[in-house]
Design a protein around this motif. Structure first.
Motif, PDB file in Angstrom:
ATOM      1  N   ASN A  76       0.819  -1.215   0.000  1.00 51.57           N
ATOM      2  CA  ASN A  76       0.000   0.000   0.000  1.00 51.57           C
ATOM      3  C   ASN A  76       0.849   1.260   0.000  1.00 51.57           C
ATOM      4  O   ASN A  76       0.455   2.286  -0.565  1.00 51.57           O
ATOM      5  CB  ASN A  76      -0.952  -0.014   1.191  1.00 51.57           C
ATOM      6  CG  ASN A  76      -2.199  -0.824   0.917  1.00 51.57           C
ATOM      7  OD1 ASN A  76      -3.191  -0.309   0.439  1.00 51.57           O
ATOM      8  ND2 ASN A  76      -2.139  -2.127   1.180  1.00 51.57           N
ATOM      9  N   SER A  77       2.022   1.200   0.630  1.00 53.89           N
ATOM     10  CA  SER A  77       2.935   2.339   0.582  1.00 53.89           C
ATOM     11  C   SER A  77       3.427   2.567  -0.841  1.00 53.89           C
ATOM     12  O   SER A  77       3.406   3.698  -1.347  1.00 53.89           O
ATOM     13  CB  SER A  77       4.115   2.094   1.525  1.00 53.89           C
ATOM     14  OG  SER A  77       5.077   3.120   1.411  1.00 53.89           O
ATOM     15  N   LEU A  78       3.857   1.506  -1.511  1.00 52.59           N
ATOM     16  CA  LEU A  78       4.326   1.615  -2.889  1.00 52.59           C
ATOM     17  C   LEU A  78       3.176   1.938  -3.837  1.00 52.59           C
ATOM     18  O   LEU A  78       3.368   2.610  -4.860  1.00 52.59           O
ATOM     19  CB  LEU A  78       5.000   0.310  -3.314  1.00 52.59           C
ATOM     20  CG  LEU A  78       6.239  -0.108  -2.519  1.00 52.59           C
ATOM     21  CD1 LEU A  78       6.665  -1.516  -2.923  1.00 52.59           C
ATOM     22  CD2 LEU A  78       7.382   0.871  -2.741  1.00 52.59           C
ATOM     23  N   GLY A  79       1.976   1.440  -3.495  1.00 48.06           N
ATOM     24  CA  GLY A  79       0.830   1.631  -4.365  1.00 48.06           C
ATOM     25  C   GLY A  79       0.437   3.081  -4.535  1.00 48.06           C
ATOM     26  O   GLY A  79      -0.240   3.438  -5.503  1.00 48.06           O
ATOM     27  N   ARG A  80       0.861   3.935  -3.616  1.00 42.66           N
ATOM     28  CA  ARG A  80       0.582   5.366  -3.766  1.00 42.66           C
ATOM     29  C   ARG A  80       1.406   5.999  -4.884  1.00 42.66           C
ATOM     30  O   ARG A  80       1.092   7.093  -5.347  1.00 42.66           O
ATOM     31  CB  ARG A  80       0.907   6.097  -2.457  1.00 42.66           C
ATOM     32  CG  ARG A  80      -0.005   5.782  -1.289  1.00 42.66           C
ATOM     33  CD  ARG A  80       0.452   6.569  -0.080  1.00 42.66           C
ATOM     34  NE  ARG A  80      -0.486   6.474   1.031  1.00 42.66           N
ATOM     35  CZ  ARG A  80      -0.343   7.123   2.179  1.00 42.66           C
ATOM     36  NH1 ARG A  80       0.710   7.919   2.352  1.00 42.66           N
ATOM     37  NH2 ARG A  80      -1.224   6.997   3.144  1.00 42.66           N
ATOM     38  N   LYS A  81       2.487   5.331  -5.302  1.00 36.26           N
ATOM     39  CA  LYS A  81       3.424   5.970  -6.231  1.00 36.26           C
ATOM     40  C   LYS A  81       3.594   5.232  -7.553  1.00 36.26           C
ATOM     41  O   LYS A  81       4.247   5.760  -8.458  1.00 36.26           O
ATOM     42  CB  LYS A  81       4.810   6.071  -5.559  1.00 36.26           C
ATOM     43  CG  LYS A  81       4.830   6.874  -4.271  1.00 36.26           C
ATOM     44  CD  LYS A  81       4.505   8.326  -4.516  1.00 36.26           C
ATOM     45  CE  LYS A  81       4.762   9.200  -3.289  1.00 36.26           C
ATOM     46  NZ  LYS A  81       3.980   8.801  -2.127  1.00 36.26           N
ATOM     47  N   TRP A  82       3.058   4.006  -7.688  1.00 35.31           N
ATOM     48  CA  TRP A  82       3.383   3.233  -8.887  1.00 35.31           C
ATOM     49  C   TRP A  82       2.924   3.924 -10.166  1.00 35.31           C
ATOM     50  O   TRP A  82       3.589   3.836 -11.212  1.00 35.31           O
ATOM     51  CB  TRP A  82       2.787   1.826  -8.796  1.00 35.31           C
ATOM     52  CG  TRP A  82       1.319   1.728  -9.073  1.00 35.31           C
ATOM     53  CD1 TRP A  82       0.310   1.756  -8.167  1.00 35.31           C
ATOM     54  CD2 TRP A  82       0.687   1.576 -10.344  1.00 35.31           C
ATOM     55  NE1 TRP A  82      -0.914   1.650  -8.784  1.00 35.31           N
ATOM     56  CE2 TRP A  82      -0.696   1.525 -10.130  1.00 35.31           C
ATOM     57  CE3 TRP A  82       1.177   1.467 -11.650  1.00 35.31           C
ATOM     58  CZ2 TRP A  82      -1.620   1.390 -11.163  1.00 35.31           C
ATOM     59  CZ3 TRP A  82       0.252   1.324 -12.692  1.00 35.31           C
ATOM     60  CH2 TRP A  82      -1.124   1.284 -12.438  1.00 35.31           C
ATOM     61  N   GLU A  83       1.812   4.655 -10.095  1.00 32.54           N
ATOM     62  CA  GLU A  83       1.314   5.317 -11.298  1.00 32.54           C
ATOM     63  C   GLU A  83       2.259   6.432 -11.750  1.00 32.54           C
ATOM     64  O   GLU A  83       2.380   6.707 -12.945  1.00 32.54           O
ATOM     65  CB  GLU A  83      -0.080   5.873 -11.046  1.00 32.54           C
ATOM     66  CG  GLU A  83      -1.147   4.783 -10.896  1.00 32.54           C
ATOM     67  CD  GLU A  83      -2.488   5.347 -10.486  1.00 32.54           C
ATOM     68  OE1 GLU A  83      -2.509   6.225  -9.597  1.00 32.54           O
ATOM     69  OE2 GLU A  83      -3.505   4.909 -11.051  1.00 32.54           O
ATOM     70  N   LEU A  84       2.942   7.078 -10.798  1.00 25.90           N
ATOM     71  CA  LEU A  84       3.889   8.126 -11.155  1.00 25.90           C
ATOM     72  C   LEU A  84       5.067   7.548 -11.933  1.00 25.90           C
ATOM     73  O   LEU A  84       5.567   8.171 -12.873  1.00 25.90           O
ATOM     74  CB  LEU A  84       4.388   8.837  -9.898  1.00 25.90           C
ATOM     75  CG  LEU A  84       3.350   9.677  -9.134  1.00 25.90           C
ATOM     76  CD1 LEU A  84       3.985  10.282  -7.885  1.00 25.90           C
ATOM     77  CD2 LEU A  84       2.778  10.773 -10.023  1.00 25.90           C
ATOM     78  N   THR A  85       5.505   6.348 -11.538  1.00 24.02           N
ATOM     79  CA  THR A  85       6.599   5.694 -12.257  1.00 24.02           C
ATOM     80  C   THR A  85       6.195   5.392 -13.692  1.00 24.02           C
ATOM     81  O   THR A  85       6.931   5.683 -14.642  1.00 24.02           O
ATOM     82  CB  THR A  85       7.006   4.392 -11.546  1.00 24.02           C
ATOM     83  OG1 THR A  85       7.274   4.659 -10.181  1.00 24.02           O
ATOM     84  CG2 THR A  85       8.244   3.792 -12.193  1.00 24.02           C
ATOM     85  N   PHE A  86       5.026   4.801 -13.861  1.00 21.37           N
ATOM     86  CA  PHE A  86       4.562   4.445 -15.197  1.00 21.37           C
ATOM     87  C   PHE A  86       4.344   5.698 -16.043  1.00 21.37           C
ATOM     88  O   PHE A  86       4.701   5.736 -17.228  1.00 21.37           O
ATOM     89  CB  PHE A  86       3.261   3.643 -15.098  1.00 21.37           C
ATOM     90  CG  PHE A  86       2.796   3.097 -16.422  1.00 21.37           C
ATOM     91  CD1 PHE A  86       3.400   1.982 -16.963  1.00 21.37           C
ATOM     92  CD2 PHE A  86       1.775   3.714 -17.123  1.00 21.37           C
ATOM     93  CE1 PHE A  86       2.984   1.478 -18.188  1.00 21.37           C
ATOM     94  CE2 PHE A  86       1.349   3.214 -18.349  1.00 21.37           C
ATOM     95  CZ  PHE A  86       1.956   2.097 -18.882  1.00 21.37           C
ATOM     96  N   THR A  87       3.779   6.744 -15.433  1.00 21.48           N
ATOM     97  CA  THR A  87       3.554   7.991 -16.155  1.00 21.48           C
ATOM     98  C   THR A  87       4.863   8.607 -16.616  1.00 21.48           C
ATOM     99  O   THR A  87       4.969   9.127 -17.738  1.00 21.48           O
ATOM    100  CB  THR A  87       2.787   8.990 -15.268  1.00 21.48           C
ATOM    101  OG1 THR A  87       1.542   8.419 -14.868  1.00 21.48           O
ATOM    102  CG2 THR A  87       2.532  10.292 -16.002  1.00 21.48           C
TER     103      THR A  87
END
Length: 378
Positions: A53-64
């Motif tokens: 859940n901690s990583l899940g807050r940021k994964w979309e930023l990496t892909f973007t």
């Protein structure tokens, strides 16, 4: 003022912009690094869920950021995009596949009636953080080692190897860079979790993991740096545009562009400093030192590949098919229009920083994912 810039100046500006986006992407791979820690760092299912859940807050930023990197390359250097993405498509398809299964995993890991089971999606996350970064490292490595393509007079791409880009993973330099990226991402992931979690035991383990993974990364970093200072490079005659092999080209670039050497050394020091602060000082702010260091190191490497009359995407099959920032770029008109649009980048970055700070206003704890069963997202 922008409209009065020469084409060569615009080409250099856009290589800097593209390099910066690429550097930010490599920093953001702390998400992938954290995913590879799922089977070693947590000791309970709740701790694993807390990490996800901690990583899940940021994964979309990496892909973007990855998509933005590809988009910037497409707009500023379309011939590279056409050559690499059009010829070496198996390596890019494989990379994108690992990011697709990452997105699916965050979406479905905790869905009711999950047929595949949570562990399957956790394996998918590990694949994204390991195989995905290995292939990205191999692809970046070809900026220095070259690829197997041929361009005709009409810039039609003919790839001269049946593996369509995957052959890059059989080169020692490329593989070493990919493995280094994996361990480096694990370092960043550990430091990020230490900064983001309110869980003393996990934070302590994450700080220790950052130190161990830094030690694991060092041999591969030495192979990469040793390769850069000893390998032949692909130089360009500025008068004729002829590409030729030059001994010690990248070492020469380091001394010809002193800023590169400063960026590289300062970046390496900052990466190590972040880990040292975490391991020996108990600091949870190491991610910001190592993160800034990561950006500086990647900038230095990409500047080595593109500046000082260097072919940034060399062809091993036909040297004159090699791509430079000058022969692969868009027109003066397109680059000028894009540069005007790029003036909005500082405002976008400011918004991202604001959102980031809002999301991380408080550290995440087990209570956040267990309270009433409503706050668990992934």
């Amino acid at each position: 003022m922008i409209g009065s810039l020469a084409l060569t100046q615009l080409q250099q500006i856009w290589w800097i912009i593209v390099s910066l986006v690429g550097a930010l992407f490599i920093f953001m791979t702390f998400v992938q690094g954290g995913q590879t820690l799922l089977f070693t760092l947590p000791r309970t299912e709740d701790e694993k869920t807390l990490i996800i859940n901690s990583l899940g807050r940021k994964w979309e930023l990496t892909f973007t950021t990855l998509v933005l990197f590809g988009g910037a390359l497409f707009a500023a250097f379309p011939l590279f995009y056409a050559t690499s993405f059009g010829g070496a498509y198996w390596v890019w398809i494989s990379i994108l596949f690992t990011f697709v299964i990452q997105a699916v995993s965050y979406e479905y890991r905790k869905k009711p009636n999950n047929v595949l089971g949570a562990r399957t999606y956790e394996v998918f996350l590990f694949v994204n953080g390991s195989l995905g970064l290995l292939l990205i490292g191999a692809a970046i490595g070809t900026f220095f080692t070259g690829s197997n393509f041929l361009l005709n007079d009409y810039n039609f791409v003919k790839w001269m190897h049946p593996l369509r880009g995957l052959e890059a993973a059989f080169n020692l330099f490329n593989v070493s860079l990919g493995v280094f990226l994996i361990f480096h991402a694990r370092v960043l992931g550990s430091l990020y979790l230490a900064n983001n979690l309110a869980h003393a035991d996990l934070v302590s383990r994450a700080q220790r993991a950052a130190f161990i993974n830094l030690l694991c990364a060092l041999p591969f970093l030495l192979v990469v740096l040793g390769g850069l200072v000893t390998m032949d490079g692909y130089a360009v005659d500025p008068a004729t545009g002829t590409v030729f092999v030059e001994a010690g080209k990248y070492l020469g670039n380091l001394f010809a562009l002193p800023l590169n050497l400063v960026l590289l050394l300062a970046g390496l020091v900052l990466v190590v400093a972040g880990v040292v602060l975490a391991q020996f000082k108990g600091s949870t702010r190491g991610i910001w030192f190592s993160g800034l260091g990561t950006v500086l190191v990647v900038l230095a490497l990409l500047f080595l590949a593109g500046f000082n009359e260097t072919a940034f995407y060399p062809s091993k099959v036909d040297l004159q098919s090699s791509l430079t920032i000058f022969n692969a770029s868009s027109s003066h008109y397109t680059l000028t229009a894009m540069t005007y649009i790029a003036l909005a980048i500082p405002f976008v970055l400011a918004y991202i920083i604001y959102v980031w700070r809002s999301m991380d206003a408080g550290k995440m704890s087990l209570d956040d994912i267990n309270k009433d069963g409503h706050n668990e997202v992934y």
